[in-house]
Design a protein around this motif. Sequence first.
Motif, short mmCIF file in Angstrom:
data_model
loop_
_atom_site.label_atom_id
_atom_site.label_comp_id
_atom_site.label_asym_id
_atom_site.label_seq_id
_atom_site.Cartn_x
_atom_site.Cartn_y
_atom_site.Cartn_z
N LYS A 39 80.59 0.04 -9.54
CA LYS A 39 79.82 0.19 -8.31
C LYS A 39 79.22 -1.13 -7.86
CE LYS A 39 80.44 4.65 -8.02
NZ LYS A 39 81.28 5.24 -6.96
N GLY A 40 79.39 -1.43 -6.58
CA GLY A 40 78.74 -2.60 -6.00
C GLY A 40 78.98 -3.87 -6.78
N ALA A 41 77.86 -4.50 -7.20
CA ALA A 41 77.94 -5.76 -7.94
C ALA A 41 77.77 -5.55 -9.45
CB ALA A 41 76.88 -6.73 -7.43
N ASP A 42 77.95 -4.31 -9.93
CA ASP A 42 77.79 -4.04 -11.37
C ASP A 42 78.82 -4.76 -12.22
OD1 ASP A 42 75.57 -2.52 -10.93
OD2 ASP A 42 76.56 -0.58 -11.15
N TRP A 43 79.87 -5.29 -11.60
CA TRP A 43 80.85 -6.13 -12.30
C TRP A 43 80.16 -7.23 -13.10
CZ3 TRP A 43 82.20 -11.34 -11.75
CH2 TRP A 43 83.48 -11.72 -12.16
N LEU A 44 79.02 -7.71 -12.60
CA LEU A 44 78.31 -8.80 -13.25
C LEU A 44 77.81 -8.41 -14.64
CD1 LEU A 44 76.26 -10.11 -10.20
CD2 LEU A 44 78.19 -11.26 -11.30
N LYS A 45 77.62 -7.12 -14.89
CA LYS A 45 77.13 -6.67 -16.20
C LYS A 45 78.15 -6.90 -17.29
CE LYS A 45 74.18 -3.00 -14.28
NZ LYS A 45 73.92 -1.54 -14.28
N LEU A 48 88.51 -18.46 -18.10
CA LEU A 48 89.23 -17.83 -16.99
C LEU A 48 88.91 -16.35 -16.91
CD1 LEU A 48 91.47 -17.63 -14.80
CD2 LEU A 48 93.11 -17.30 -16.66
N THR A 49 88.42 -15.93 -15.75
CA THR A 49 88.30 -14.52 -15.40
C THR A 49 89.11 -14.31 -14.14
OG1 THR A 49 86.12 -14.20 -16.39
CG2 THR A 49 86.75 -12.69 -14.64
N THR A 50 90.06 -13.38 -14.18
CA THR A 50 90.89 -13.10 -13.01
C THR A 50 90.21 -12.07 -12.13
OG1 THR A 50 92.87 -13.50 -14.34
CG2 THR A 50 93.18 -12.39 -12.23
N CYS A 51 90.03 -12.40 -10.86
CA CYS A 51 89.44 -11.47 -9.90
C CYS A 51 90.56 -10.87 -9.05
CB CYS A 51 88.43 -12.19 -9.01
SG CYS A 51 87.08 -12.97 -9.92
N GLY A 52 90.49 -9.59 -8.78
CA GLY A 52 91.52 -8.88 -8.02
C GLY A 52 91.84 -7.57 -8.73
N LEU A 53 92.94 -6.97 -8.48
CA LEU A 53 93.94 -7.32 -7.48
C LEU A 53 93.66 -6.65 -6.15
CD1 LEU A 53 97.13 -6.94 -9.74
CD2 LEU A 53 96.17 -9.07 -8.93
N GLN A 54 92.92 -5.52 -6.23
CA GLN A 54 92.66 -4.81 -4.99
C GLN A 54 91.56 -5.45 -4.17
OE1 GLN A 54 91.19 -4.01 -7.82
NE2 GLN A 54 89.77 -2.31 -7.69
N ALA A 55 90.76 -6.32 -4.81
CA ALA A 55 89.65 -6.92 -4.08
C ALA A 55 89.17 -8.17 -4.78
CB ALA A 55 88.50 -5.92 -3.94
N VAL A 56 88.65 -9.11 -4.00
CA VAL A 56 88.00 -10.32 -4.50
C VAL A 56 86.74 -10.52 -3.68
CG1 VAL A 56 88.14 -12.85 -4.54
CG2 VAL A 56 90.02 -11.50 -5.46
N GLY A 57 85.66 -10.88 -4.36
CA GLY A 57 84.44 -11.25 -3.65
C GLY A 57 83.52 -10.09 -3.37
N SER A 58 82.75 -10.22 -2.31
CA SER A 58 81.65 -9.31 -2.00
C SER A 58 82.10 -7.85 -1.92
CB SER A 58 81.02 -9.70 -0.67
OG SER A 58 80.57 -11.04 -0.70
N PRO A 59 81.28 -6.93 -2.47
CA PRO A 59 81.58 -5.51 -2.29
C PRO A 59 81.65 -5.18 -0.80
CG PRO A 59 79.79 -5.83 -3.87
CD PRO A 59 80.03 -7.15 -3.22
N CYS A 60 82.58 -4.31 -0.44
CA CYS A 60 82.75 -3.99 0.97
C CYS A 60 83.50 -2.67 1.11
CB CYS A 60 83.50 -5.10 1.70
SG CYS A 60 85.24 -5.26 1.21
N PRO A 64 84.62 -2.75 -5.02
CA PRO A 64 83.54 -3.38 -5.77
C PRO A 64 83.68 -4.89 -5.82
CG PRO A 64 85.19 -2.61 -7.29
CD PRO A 64 85.68 -2.22 -5.90
N LEU A 65 82.67 -5.55 -6.32
CA LEU A 65 82.71 -6.99 -6.51
C LEU A 65 83.90 -7.39 -7.38
CD1 LEU A 65 81.28 -9.80 -6.25
CD2 LEU A 65 80.07 -9.21 -8.37
N HIS A 66 84.76 -8.25 -6.88
CA HIS A 66 85.83 -8.91 -7.63
C HIS A 66 86.89 -8.00 -8.25
CE1 HIS A 66 84.49 -12.87 -6.93
NE2 HIS A 66 83.50 -12.91 -7.80
N GLY A 67 86.91 -6.73 -7.90
CA GLY A 67 87.98 -5.86 -8.37
C GLY A 67 87.87 -5.53 -9.85
N SER A 68 88.88 -4.86 -10.37
CA SER A 68 88.80 -4.31 -11.73
C SER A 68 89.78 -4.93 -12.72
CB SER A 68 89.07 -2.80 -11.69
OG SER A 68 90.36 -2.53 -11.16
#
Length: 321
Positions: free
Chosen positions: A77-83, A90-102, A110-114
């Motif tokens: 949820k949201g920016a909970d990726w940070l937890k 190296l942390t790979t961000c994506g694939l369905q999303a990168v960056g700000s939750p929207c 969510p932030l940076h995808g799963s």
Amino acid sequence: MNQYIGHYSQCYGIEEHRLVGGKGDGMRLLVINNGSGLEATISLDRNADISRLRYKGMNMSYFSPCGYVAPAYYESKGADWLKSFTAGFLTTCGLQAVGSPCTDEGEELPLHGSIANTPTEYSFWYEEDGCLIVKARTSDETIFGRKLCLCRTYTFPIGKNEFTFSDTIKNTGDKKEPFEILYHMNMGYPLLDEDSVVKIESEEVTPRNKHAAEDIKNWMNMEKPTPGYEERCYYHKMQERGYASIYQPKKNIGLAMEYDAKELDGFVEWKMMGVRDYVLGLECGNCYPDGRDVMRKTGMLKFLKSGETKQYQVKIKCFEK
């Protein structure tokens, strides 16, 4: 045959380990030793990303206060990726999303995808033509939704202090899909401190927001850990050759990255000079971290047709002057 050694692992090789205890309990790690000072730890339960990178015994990357976090603890949820943001090299961000939750075309992202919190489906390694090679596959697939997979190959030349990672992303579904990727590479102490020399061969530098704009003249200058520091992000535009480096003059050791800037056309400098949150991100990707909805509006969002693949490659080199 070398008559001086009993087993090749005295000089180089790959060993598999498992973590015991804490949130990382049970996670599988591959520790690569290239035989001349480069050591990398690949986290197989986190998309085969690189959790640690060392050169001649010196730490090169940033390890966040989260430490190792197994995928079971991921919160989407949201920016909970940070937890669960271990960071590492190296942390790979994506694939369905990168960056700000929207929300993009009705899909909450969510932030940076799963993908960084997804275990590899399989992995294996072998030695060939003087190189240690690691291969892994991670699936980002769901019923009634996107079906993407990422196949990664690491190549570590034995005796050379460099390596490459190559990703092939494939749309395994039956419809056209948007996809984003950002290689969140994180430099840490002692490679990073206020004396580090940072070079990014860009033709244009754009601040992400007003806060970053206020100090744009110092985008290349690092600072001491500062209480209450607010992150600053700068977007760098390159034409064909993507290149960035960081050098620590006190240790006479540096790290450089090189890639195809036509393919990975978004480079982000993440400058975070906080206390313990002290990290420099040098991040190439096929987008900027403003959210998939913004990338769609600007025309930067990439797509894969059914059955189509896309390949990206990044080369990392450790050096001394």
